[in-house]
Design a protein around this motif. Structure first.
Motif, short mmCIF file in Angstrom:
data_model
loop_
_atom_site.label_atom_id
_atom_site.label_comp_id
_atom_site.label_asym_id
_atom_site.label_seq_id
_atom_site.Cartn_x
_atom_site.Cartn_y
_atom_site.Cartn_z
N LYS A 232 0.81 -1.22 0.00
CA LYS A 232 0.00 0.00 0.00
C LYS A 232 0.84 1.27 0.00
O LYS A 232 0.47 2.27 -0.62
CB LYS A 232 -0.92 -0.01 1.22
CG LYS A 232 -1.91 1.14 1.26
CD LYS A 232 -2.88 0.99 2.40
CE LYS A 232 -3.91 2.11 2.41
NZ LYS A 232 -4.88 1.97 3.53
N HIS A 233 1.99 1.25 0.71
CA HIS A 233 2.77 2.48 0.88
C HIS A 233 4.16 2.41 0.28
O HIS A 233 4.84 3.43 0.19
CB HIS A 233 2.88 2.83 2.36
CG HIS A 233 1.56 3.02 3.04
ND1 HIS A 233 0.79 4.15 2.86
CD2 HIS A 233 0.86 2.22 3.89
CE1 HIS A 233 -0.31 4.04 3.58
NE2 HIS A 233 -0.30 2.88 4.20
N GLY A 234 4.65 1.23 -0.07
CA GLY A 234 5.95 1.11 -0.69
C GLY A 234 7.11 1.05 0.28
O GLY A 234 8.26 0.89 -0.16
N LYS A 235 6.89 1.20 1.58
CA LYS A 235 7.94 1.10 2.59
C LYS A 235 7.33 0.63 3.89
O LYS A 235 6.13 0.81 4.15
CB LYS A 235 8.66 2.44 2.77
CG LYS A 235 7.74 3.60 3.07
CD LYS A 235 8.51 4.91 3.15
CE LYS A 235 7.58 6.10 3.36
NZ LYS A 235 8.31 7.37 3.44
N VAL A 236 8.19 0.05 4.73
CA VAL A 236 7.71 -0.57 5.97
C VAL A 236 8.64 -0.18 7.11
O VAL A 236 9.87 -0.31 6.99
CB VAL A 236 7.65 -2.11 5.85
CG1 VAL A 236 7.10 -2.71 7.14
CG2 VAL A 236 6.83 -2.54 4.66
N TYR A 237 8.05 0.29 8.20
CA TYR A 237 8.76 0.51 9.45
C TYR A 237 8.03 -0.25 10.56
O TYR A 237 6.80 -0.46 10.48
CB TYR A 237 8.83 1.99 9.81
CG TYR A 237 9.74 2.80 8.91
CD1 TYR A 237 11.09 2.93 9.21
CD2 TYR A 237 9.24 3.42 7.78
CE1 TYR A 237 11.93 3.67 8.38
CE2 TYR A 237 10.07 4.15 6.94
CZ TYR A 237 11.41 4.27 7.26
OH TYR A 237 12.24 4.99 6.43
N VAL A 238 8.77 -0.67 11.56
CA VAL A 238 8.19 -1.46 12.64
C VAL A 238 8.63 -0.88 13.98
O VAL A 238 9.82 -0.56 14.16
CB VAL A 238 8.62 -2.94 12.55
CG1 VAL A 238 8.20 -3.71 13.79
CG2 VAL A 238 8.03 -3.59 11.30
N LEU A 239 7.68 -0.75 14.88
CA LEU A 239 7.97 -0.49 16.29
C LEU A 239 7.89 -1.83 17.03
O LEU A 239 6.81 -2.42 17.12
CB LEU A 239 6.97 0.50 16.89
CG LEU A 239 6.94 0.61 18.42
CD1 LEU A 239 8.29 1.06 18.97
CD2 LEU A 239 5.82 1.53 18.89
N LYS A 240 9.00 -2.31 17.50
CA LYS A 240 9.06 -3.57 18.26
C LYS A 240 9.29 -3.23 19.72
O LYS A 240 10.30 -2.63 20.08
CB LYS A 240 10.17 -4.48 17.75
CG LYS A 240 10.19 -5.86 18.37
CD LYS A 240 11.25 -6.73 17.73
CE LYS A 240 11.20 -8.15 18.28
NZ LYS A 240 11.56 -8.20 19.71
N ALA A 241 8.33 -3.58 20.57
CA ALA A 241 8.39 -3.25 22.00
C ALA A 241 8.43 -4.51 22.83
O ALA A 241 7.80 -5.52 22.49
CB ALA A 241 7.18 -2.39 22.40
N ASP A 242 9.17 -4.45 23.91
CA ASP A 242 9.30 -5.58 24.83
C ASP A 242 9.28 -5.02 26.25
O ASP A 242 9.98 -4.05 26.55
CB ASP A 242 10.61 -6.33 24.56
CG ASP A 242 10.69 -7.63 25.34
OD1 ASP A 242 9.68 -8.00 25.97
OD2 ASP A 242 11.75 -8.27 25.34
#
Length: 475
Positions: A232-242
């Motif tokens: 959908k947007h052409g790029k991916v970012y992730v917030l990974k929380a622990d």
């Protein structure tokens, strides 16, 4: 009808000119029998006009609000209009406090029946028939169950002592479990009664310790979200929380307040409170849950269910997955996730007295200019996944242990095959079957000819038992 003072309530189907129960939601009521309408379906009728603003949400047309579910929740944004002081107003989400949460009573009477305790005993003994606590309890099964029933009825039951041990796979951690089998029976009875209450409330993308979920389903869902965001947007970012030391940081008072919002049975809450307060971290009185308890899995899940509500219903995050205390949020805007990370840390600290650890980070997911998402034992990309190298190293150490046990005659090939099937099915989800086959080809199983006819000898050190190791992993 407009001038008669009748309050029109939101119902399924119908319109103001054709009867309250008419339309796609029910049969029309004002048609003659020869002209009946049998088209039945579901179409919510909204009382919210275009442009009206719900608390916490921007202006939205009523056409966009009709029948919308809250990110998989089974409750709708629109509820019945409440008549307060003769005035109508749209009801908001349950989280705003305007709608009283449904509470459950009479659960204690279901738990203390002999049939319920016997069913809990059958569930508690699975995989533990040869353990000494289970054998001791079964020596006088009926008498022990009746004694347990009487203690619960008269309010004399108290949780027994704990024992602690350490496991090293997949990492070194302390496991605290109950010594007495009777305490396991009580916890199975309680979980069997209250788990359905929260199971229907948990979001669909919470995958820890739930039937039909698990690490493989969670990893597949996370990868699908990466694919959707990239497409959908052409790029991916992730917030990974622990969460930092999650089980050791759970506050007893906050947990009990969350439980009391749904359970109104005072006698049951008294037993649950005794279980929760029977264990505390030495350095933090009033905090901590033992990892080995069955109830700890359910309590840890519902403790963060409020955080799920906040993420999905308040922040309106579309791509969110949680597995116990590990959670990810997928988005195309890095600055959005960086701001969300600060808000999450503040919300967890203010409402649940939790803190995130140093593993919490925002990063791009890509083969070039990014990295893979390390989640639930896999490295994930939108176009593939790979089993972690740490898992393969653990499998290699496990194979060496099996070889040593097989060479000494302490284990049979049939037991090894069961373990290998489990590892092979896990590796299949990460395209790692060739790596597993290579490890096995490098390490064949051999036994000295003189030991081929020697019967298997029970090992004195039970920690070397592969089944025991597998049970410790599950705990």
């Amino acid at each position: 009808m407009e001038g008669s003072g009748v309050k029109w309530l939101p119902i399924r189907g119908g319109n103001r000119n054709n009867g309250g129960n008419a339309g796609l939601g029910a049969l029309n009521l004002n048609n003659v029998r020869t002209n009946s309408n049998t088209n039945i379906g579901f179409r919510p009728r909204s009382q919210i006009s275009d442009g009206q603003k719900l608390p916490g949400y921007g202006p939205a047309p009523s056409a966009d609000l009709k029948g919308r579910q809250i990110h998989g929740r089974s409750r709708k944004i629109l509820r019945e209009l409440r008549v307060v002081s003769g005035k109508e107003r749209p009801a908001t989400l349950a989280l705003t406090g305007n709608v009283m949460a449904k509470t459950y009573n009479g659960l204690f009477e279901e738990i203390i029946t002999f049939e319920s305790l016997y069913g809990a005993y059958l569930r508690a003994r699975k995989g533990k028939r040869k353990s000494w606590p289970c054998r001791h309890f079964e020596q006088d099964l009926e008498g022990n169950l009746i004694q347990l029933q009487n203690e619960l009825i008269w309010g004399k039951y108290q949780t027994g002592p704990y024992r602690s041990f350490y496991v090293t796979e997949p990492k070194r951690r302390k496991i605290t479990a109950l010594k007495l089998f009777r305490d396991r029976v009580v916890q199975h009875a309680i979980v069997g009664a209250i788990e359905p209450i929260w199971e229907r409330r948990f979001i669909g993308h919470s995958y820890a310790c739930r039937p039909g979920k698990g690490t493989h389903c969670g990893a597949a869902t996370a990868q699908r979200m990466l694919q959707q965001c990239l497409r959908k947007h052409g790029k991916v970012y992730v917030l990974k929380a622990d969460i930092s030391k999650y089980f050791a940081s759970i506050d007893h008072d906050i947990l009990l307040s969350l439980l009391r919002k749904r359970i109104a049975d005072a006698r049951l809450m008294s037993v649950i409170e005794d279980i929760i307060r029977s264990y505390s971290e030495p350095e933090s009185p009033g905090k901590g849950l033992p990892i080995g308890n069955l109830t700890s899995q359910l309590f840890a899940n519902l403790y963060l269910d409020a955080f799920d509500d906040w993420i999905k219903c308040r922040r309106r995050e579309r791509w969110y997955v949680r597995y116990m205390d590990d959670c990810i949020v997928v988005h195309h805007d890095k600055r959005h996730l960086q701001a969300l990370r600060i808000d999450c840390q503040r919300w967890l600290s203010d409402n649940l007295d939790l803190a995130t650890n140093r593993k919490t980070d925002v990063f791009p997911v890509a083969h070039h200019g990014g990295r893979g998402l390390d989640f639930l034992g896999f490295h994930l990309w939108p176009d593939g996944r790979r089993l972690r190298k740490a898992s393969l190293r653990r499998f290699r150490r496990q194979v060496r242990q099996w070889q040593s046990l097989y060479e000494s005659g302490d284990i049979d090939l049939s037991d090894i095959r069961l373990e290998l099937h489990s590892w092979a099915n896990h590796a299949k989800h990460g395209d790692a079957l060739p790596a597993v086959a290579a490890i096995l080809n490098q390490s064949p199983f051999r036994r000295h000819p003189d030991d081929s006819r020697r019967p298997n000898v029970r090992r004195r050190n039970s920690s070397r038992n592969p089944r025991r190791v597998g049970a410790a992993k599950a705990a």
